[in-house]
Scaffold this active site. Sequence first.
Site, PDB file in Angstrom:
ATOM      1  N   GLY A 155      32.018  52.495  33.525  1.00  0.00           N
ATOM      2  CA  GLY A 155      31.154  53.128  32.539  1.00  0.00           C
ATOM      3  C   GLY A 155      31.217  52.400  31.210  1.00  0.00           C
ATOM      4  O   GLY A 155      31.920  51.390  31.064  1.00  0.00           O
ATOM      5  N   GLY A 157      30.083  52.886  26.600  1.00  0.00           N
ATOM      6  CA  GLY A 157      29.706  53.774  25.501  1.00  0.00           C
ATOM      7  C   GLY A 157      30.701  54.885  25.218  1.00  0.00           C
ATOM      8  O   GLY A 157      30.343  55.881  24.585  1.00  0.00           O
ATOM      9  N   SER A 158      31.951  54.740  25.687  1.00  0.00           N
ATOM     10  CA  SER A 158      32.987  55.769  25.504  1.00  0.00           C
ATOM     11  C   SER A 158      32.639  57.087  26.187  1.00  0.00           C
ATOM     12  O   SER A 158      33.218  58.133  25.867  1.00  0.00           O
ATOM     13  CB  SER A 158      33.281  56.022  24.010  1.00  0.00           C
ATOM     14  OG  SER A 158      33.834  54.871  23.425  1.00  0.00           O
ATOM     15  N   GLY A 160      32.964  59.926  28.602  1.00  0.00           N
ATOM     16  CA  GLY A 160      34.052  60.442  29.413  1.00  0.00           C
ATOM     17  C   GLY A 160      35.431  60.009  28.966  1.00  0.00           C
ATOM     18  O   GLY A 160      36.414  60.283  29.659  1.00  0.00           O
ATOM     19  N   ARG A 280      28.901  41.287  28.430  1.00  0.00           N
ATOM     20  CA  ARG A 280      27.576  41.480  27.830  1.00  0.00           C
ATOM     21  C   ARG A 280      27.758  41.505  26.322  1.00  0.00           C
ATOM     22  O   ARG A 280      28.879  41.518  25.813  1.00  0.00           O
ATOM     23  CB  ARG A 280      26.964  42.811  28.286  1.00  0.00           C
ATOM     24  CG  ARG A 280      27.890  43.992  27.993  1.00  0.00           C
ATOM     25  CD  ARG A 280      27.236  45.329  28.207  1.00  0.00           C
ATOM     26  NE  ARG A 280      28.186  46.426  28.121  1.00  0.00           N
ATOM     27  CZ  ARG A 280      28.622  46.984  27.003  1.00  0.00           C
ATOM     28  NH1 ARG A 280      28.179  46.529  25.829  1.00  0.00           N
ATOM     29  NH2 ARG A 280      29.489  47.980  27.014  1.00  0.00           N
TER      30      ARG A 280
END
Length: 421
Positions: A155, A157-158, A160, A280
Amino acid sequence: MARKALILVEGVADIGLLYVKAAQRLGLRPITLSADPAQYDYLAAESVDAIRVDTNNLDALICECSRLRATNDIAGITSAKESVYARVGNLCRHFNLPGPNPTSIERCCDKPAQRQLLAEAGVPIPAFRVAANAIDVESSALEIGLPAILKPAAGSGSMGVRLCRNLDEVTEHTNYLLGGKHIWRSPPKILVEEFAQGPYCWADIMGDQIIGIGTSDFGPAPHFVSRESTIPAPLIDDEHRRIANVSLSCLRALGLGWGPTGIELRWTKRGPVVIEVNPRLHGTPTPQLVQLAYGVDLITEHIKLAIGDECDLRRSHSHTAAARFLVADRDGTLDWISGDSQAAAVSDVAEVKFYVGPKTPIVRKGDFRDHIGHVMAVSPSFFQTQFILQQAVDLINWSITPFSIAGEQEQPADSRIPAPA
């Protein structure tokens, strides 16, 4: 002769439009392949060609690109989205185009595999364990020691990610992650990680060249909601050298070194510790800040690599650029938000942007989705940039009416963005 096309596999909400505009400036026709093109507002707003295709299916992507190649001169294929970047690498290999190594990308996007490779190469990382159920999570947290970080094994974007300071918080967050509230892209696996304490830094790399090292501040625990980012980070020469050396060691350990890499670190008692390696570009505000600070357009240079052109990473100047995120302090309905034009008029403010408008429901998630806007500024010095940024954010205000309870309408609350602690 057909116009050269750049295939963008999926988009991203924050910097997707920047990729489109950079492609157009290079004389390319951007074509986005997406499982759901409607999720990217900028595609329709800018009349960008978009085609619906299952971007999780490599064969479907190959078929669509082959169809497009019959009427287009495909100059390159790329993406700003981490979850499809390995398939981009496979597409590039299939069509004999420049691109990332798909095997390296896949290993990098698997957080446990990434950490194992870094550890084997001697790169300093936090202690970690991988758990698939609540019992394993609890035993791992006790073994590593509390407080500990719990996060999904895949995942961005922080989402979870939470700091758990005791076993009750470990249990609560484990139930959240495994109880159906968190959306998993793969079989659920939880990364239990030592809490590396110290200032947060990030390095942006293109190929094997470090473009810059910045720093960020976050809101209060237990979440990690970014509040401010600055480049360059105020480091002494030895700190800069050690962060640079560790960052380049990450590339070697993970088999990276083509295209963009974003590395996140903490400066701890034992020096730089790598928190994460992303194959990325970092999202907003990092590419914009790098361009403001150094005159290097990372998005354009990434596209140039993807179409086989030589990129130019030379700095044209050296300033300090910073961004402050606007973050709501409560859930509710946004009544109004104002002050953008006044803030934008402050000298050396580069950009003011609101992500939401009046009547938008605000439900905080404890990650990047809590941002409701940002302000960016640039100047020749760190302290001057901080002063300008504070001047601008002081002009921005909004009002949120908390959601009513049992039909009772609560009074709206005015908010002002505070300076980071």
